[in-house]
Design a protein around this motif. Structure first.
Motif, PDB file in Angstrom:
ATOM      1  N   ASN A 222      -5.593   2.418   5.126  1.00 11.16           N
ATOM      2  CA  ASN A 222      -6.062   1.042   5.274  1.00 11.16           C
ATOM      3  C   ASN A 222      -5.518   0.126   4.193  1.00 11.16           C
ATOM      4  N   HIS A 223      -5.148   0.694   3.044  1.00 11.63           N
ATOM      5  CA  HIS A 223      -4.616  -0.103   1.946  1.00 11.63           C
ATOM      6  C   HIS A 223      -3.142  -0.424   2.205  1.00 11.63           C
ATOM      7  N   ASP A 224      -2.722  -1.609   1.769  1.00 15.19           N
ATOM      8  CA  ASP A 224      -1.353  -2.069   2.040  1.00 15.19           C
ATOM      9  C   ASP A 224      -0.294  -1.093   1.557  1.00 15.19           C
ATOM     10  N   ASN A 225      -0.520  -0.492   0.379  1.00 16.02           N
ATOM     11  CA  ASN A 225       0.476   0.400  -0.197  1.00 16.02           C
ATOM     12  C   ASN A 225       0.071   1.867  -0.053  1.00 16.02           C
ATOM     13  N   GLY A 226      -0.889   2.123   0.823  1.00 13.80           N
ATOM     14  CA  GLY A 226      -1.470   3.458   0.904  1.00 13.80           C
ATOM     15  C   GLY A 226      -0.527   4.537   1.372  1.00 13.80           C
ATOM     16  N   ARG A 227       0.406   4.204   2.264  1.00 12.68           N
ATOM     17  CA  ARG A 227       1.286   5.233   2.823  1.00 12.68           C
ATOM     18  C   ARG A 227       2.273   5.759   1.789  1.00 12.68           C
ATOM     19  N   THR A 228       2.491   4.977   0.739  1.00 15.57           N
ATOM     20  CA  THR A 228       3.293   5.466  -0.382  1.00 15.57           C
ATOM     21  C   THR A 228       2.424   6.260  -1.346  1.00 15.57           C
ATOM     22  N   GLN A 229       1.220   5.758  -1.594  1.00 14.60           N
ATOM     23  CA  GLN A 229       0.355   6.398  -2.582  1.00 14.60           C
ATOM     24  C   GLN A 229      -0.183   7.742  -2.116  1.00 14.60           C
ATOM     25  N   ILE A 230      -0.321   7.942  -0.804  1.00 14.25           N
ATOM     26  CA  ILE A 230      -0.772   9.250  -0.341  1.00 14.25           C
ATOM     27  C   ILE A 230       0.281  10.312  -0.650  1.00 14.25           C
ATOM     28  N   ILE A 231       1.552   9.941  -0.593  1.00 16.16           N
ATOM     29  CA  ILE A 231       2.621  10.879  -0.956  1.00 16.16           C
ATOM     30  C   ILE A 231       2.564  11.165  -2.453  1.00 16.16           C
ATOM     31  N   ASP A 232       2.367  10.122  -3.248  1.00 17.31           N
ATOM     32  CA  ASP A 232       2.301  10.296  -4.700  1.00 17.31           C
ATOM     33  C   ASP A 232       1.167  11.233  -5.102  1.00 17.31           C
ATOM     34  N   LEU A 233       0.052  11.201  -4.362  1.00 16.16           N
ATOM     35  CA  LEU A 233      -1.079  12.064  -4.694  1.00 16.16           C
ATOM     36  C   LEU A 233      -0.931  13.448  -4.070  1.00 16.16           C
ATOM     37  N   THR A 256       2.937  12.526   8.262  1.00 19.76           N
ATOM     38  CA  THR A 256       3.005  11.187   8.845  1.00 19.76           C
ATOM     39  C   THR A 256       3.480  10.175   7.823  1.00 19.76           C
ATOM     40  N   ALA A 257       2.942  10.271   6.607  1.00 20.96           N
ATOM     41  CA  ALA A 257       3.337   9.337   5.550  1.00 20.96           C
ATOM     42  C   ALA A 257       4.825   9.468   5.232  1.00 20.96           C
ATOM     43  N   PHE A 258       5.335  10.686   5.189  1.00 18.78           N
ATOM     44  CA  PHE A 258       6.758  10.888   4.927  1.00 18.78           C
ATOM     45  C   PHE A 258       7.611  10.302   6.050  1.00 18.78           C
ATOM     46  N   ILE A 259       7.171  10.471   7.281  1.00 19.06           N
ATOM     47  CA  ILE A 259       7.966  10.001   8.416  1.00 19.06           C
ATOM     48  C   ILE A 259       8.069   8.478   8.421  1.00 19.06           C
ATOM     49  N   VAL A 260       6.996   7.783   8.081  1.00 21.33           N
ATOM     50  CA  VAL A 260       7.015   6.313   8.150  1.00 21.33           C
ATOM     51  C   VAL A 260       7.445   5.669   6.837  1.00 21.33           C
ATOM     52  N   ASN A 261       7.722   6.474   5.822  1.00 23.72           N
ATOM     53  CA  ASN A 261       8.021   5.918   4.505  1.00 23.72           C
ATOM     54  C   ASN A 261       9.445   6.277   4.090  1.00 23.72           C
ATOM     55  N   LYS A 262      10.342   5.344   4.225  1.00 17.20           N
ATOM     56  CA  LYS A 262      11.746   5.599   3.913  1.00 17.20           C
ATOM     57  C   LYS A 262      12.006   5.678   2.408  1.00 17.20           C
ATOM     58  N   ARG A 263      11.091   5.142   1.619  1.00 11.98           N
ATOM     59  CA  ARG A 263      11.314   5.123   0.166  1.00 11.98           C
ATOM     60  C   ARG A 263      11.075   6.478  -0.493  1.00 11.98           C
ATOM     61  N   ARG A 264      10.523   7.411   0.256  1.00 14.98           N
ATOM     62  CA  ARG A 264      10.221   8.721  -0.325  1.00 14.98           C
ATOM     63  C   ARG A 264      11.116   9.821   0.239  1.00 14.98           C
ATOM     64  N   ARG A 265      12.293   9.458   0.732  1.00 14.78           N
ATOM     65  CA  ARG A 265      13.202  10.448   1.309  1.00 14.78           C
ATOM     66  C   ARG A 265      13.646  11.524   0.315  1.00 14.78           C
ATOM     67  N   PRO A 266      13.863  11.190  -0.983  1.00 13.88           N
ATOM     68  CA  PRO A 266      14.272  12.253  -1.909  1.00 13.88           C
ATOM     69  C   PRO A 266      13.271  13.408  -1.991  1.00 13.88           C
ATOM     70  N   GLN A 267      11.968  13.114  -1.831  1.00 11.63           N
ATOM     71  CA  GLN A 267      10.951  14.165  -1.879  1.00 11.63           C
ATOM     72  C   GLN A 267      10.793  14.869  -0.537  1.00 11.63           C
ATOM     73  N   PHE A 268      11.367  14.287   0.494  1.00 15.57           N
ATOM     74  CA  PHE A 268      11.157  14.772   1.849  1.00 15.57           C
ATOM     75  C   PHE A 268      11.757  16.160   2.063  1.00 15.57           C
ATOM     76  N   LYS A 269      12.921  16.415   1.460  1.00 15.85           N
ATOM     77  CA  LYS A 269      13.592  17.705   1.643  1.00 15.85           C
ATOM     78  C   LYS A 269      12.703  18.859   1.175  1.00 15.85           C
ATOM     79  N   GLU A 270      12.036  18.665   0.030  1.00 18.28           N
ATOM     80  CA  GLU A 270      11.154  19.718  -0.482  1.00 18.28           C
ATOM     81  C   GLU A 270       9.940  19.902   0.420  1.00 18.28           C
TER      82      GLU A 270
END
Length: 437
Positions: A222-233, A256-270
């Motif tokens: 629900n938070h504007d930046n939440g889809r990035t922060q869920i990955i960070d946590l 889901t957060a990884f799929i919709v968040n292009k800024r976290r692609r470097p972590q996606f491989k792991e």
């Protein structure tokens, strides 16, 4: 789609009040018979002080204006208990409602306790009464009042365990009031305490992290930046380990957060390695989609999973709807997910094939020819993809992309410093653990 409903797995890690929004969503989506949802609500309400709400649900369930006598008696008990707690906390509540008096408080809790006792005859009993009053207000469904009193209680409380309990209550209240910015602040405060606190056993700390991640789902989607922060946590080692060992169903939300968040692609491989490792312990259409694309290269299977993913998202309380201005309304997460899912298929397919038949590709992307051609053109233009369209043959031709040796060297060595520090730290810890000779 009830097969993929995670509410039975998520509910035990939530405060019972946080389960109500999930039941409201399921009732709206009609994933279960209405009677079953109403009975679940009553069962939850029987363990709270929301007696009036329970009475309304009972009337709706049994189509009657009468309610059981035990509910009537329970309501009398709740009102009496609320009045008693209000009277016990009254001296401190009166003080806190006086702006001039509150200005006398300082950051030093011991000073505050002494000052309250000397000047206002307010002692530990009244402070404890404030906590009990706030907790009772929460159980009655007065989340605003509970949040205010719990905040004030924590400013005076010197018991770390009770203060932690109040923080959990404050977080729940802010979530239920949909105060996402404040809730995020409380979430981060709680995370800091959990990560730094000494627990009686490691299992208790893991359990606290699991609760925190479950509660965070309300905020992050629900938070504007939440889809990035869920990955960070969730993607932190300690939290990811907790997911893999005790709550693998949370992989749905991280995926889901990884799929919709292009800024976290470097972590996606792991993360793909995690999906591959945990296919036996948990899978749903979203995690299976990633396995099809990145582990098994089953593009036909990925296409089928995309359709299932759409249904999963629409029927998931966190992914399919969001609370906005007091009512559930659809968010564009589904469309964003599908757009990125097509991109994942296309990118992976292009790495394997140099010349691609657009008809075959569009079939795998679940697009008609006209939509697919327009999508490919926009993708090549916007992403600077090394490809061109041969309209005569109806193919996409991938330009050979020779890897840059220097970029490869950087990629292989960029994490070397961090790994070295980690290794040195472990060696120092082992050395310090050995008895001095």
């Amino acid at each position: 789609m009830a097969t993929y409903d995670l509410t039975p797995r998520i509910g035990p890690s939530l405060d019972r009040h946080l389960v109500f929004p999930l039941l409201e969503f399921l009732q709206e989506r009609q994933l279960y018979p209405d009677e079953q949802i109403l009975k679940a609500k009553i069962e939850l309400l029987n363990k709270t002080n929301m007696v009036d709400y329970a009475m309304d649900i009972h009337k709706s369930l049994y189509h009657t204006d009468d309610v059981p006598q035990d509910m009537v008696e329970r309501r009398v008990e709740v009102v009496a208990r609320l009045k008693a707690l209000e009277d016990a906390a009254a001296p401190l509540v009166t003080f806190l409602q006086n702006p001039n008096a509150v200005q006398e408080l300082r950051a030093d809790k011991q000073y505050n306790l002494q000052m309250l006792n000397d000047r206002y005859q307010i002692g530990p009993d009244q402070i404890e009464a404030l906590y009990q009053y706030a907790k009772f207000q929460f159980e009655c469904g007065n989340y605003s009042g509970a949040a205010d009193y719990l905040y004030q209680y924590r400013a005076l409380c010197t018991n770390s365990e009770r203060s932690l309990s109040a923080l959990w209550g404050k977080l729940a209240a802010e979530i239920l009031m949909q105060n996402w910015d404040i809730a995020l602040e409380e979430l981060n405060r709680l995370k800091e305490i959990i990560d730094s606190k000494s627990f009686s056993s490691p299992l208790n700390q893991v359990q606290s992290r699991i609760w925190l991640m479950h509660w965070s789902l309300f905020i992050f989607f629900n938070h504007d930046n939440g889809r990035t922060q869920i990955i960070d946590l969730f993607n932190q080692d300690k939290y990811l380990n907790a997911i893999q060992t005790s709550a693998p169903h949370l992989l749905r939300y991280l995926a889901t957060a990884f799929i919709v968040n292009k800024r976290r692609r470097p972590q996606f491989k792991e993360f793909i390695k995690v999906i591959q490792q945990d296919q036996c312990s948990y899978k749903d259409p979203i995690t299976e989609f990633l396995a099809c694309v990145y582990v098994n290269y089953e593009f036909d299977g990925a296409q089928k999973k995309m359709k299932e993913c759409e249904e999963v998202i629409l029927n998931d309380p966190f992914l399919g709807k969001r609370v906005e201005e007091g009512s559930f309304s659809t968010v564009p997460l589904k469309d964003e997910f599908l757009e990125n899912a097509r991109l994942f298929i296309f990118e992976t397919y292009c790495r394997i094939h140099q010349r691609i038949d657009m008809g075959v590709l569009f079939e795998k992307l679940n697009l008609n020819y006209e939509e697919g051609e327009r999508w490919i053109v926009n993708l090549i233009r916007n992403s600077k993809l090394d490809a061109k369209i041969d309209s005569e043959t109806g193919t996409v031709i991938m330009e050979p992309n020779q890897p840059n040796v220097y970029e490869q060297l950087i990629d292989h060595t960029k994490a070397l410093q961090g790994r070295t520090y980690k290794l040195v730290g472990q060696l120092l810890e082992n050395a310090q653990a050995q008895p001095a000779r």
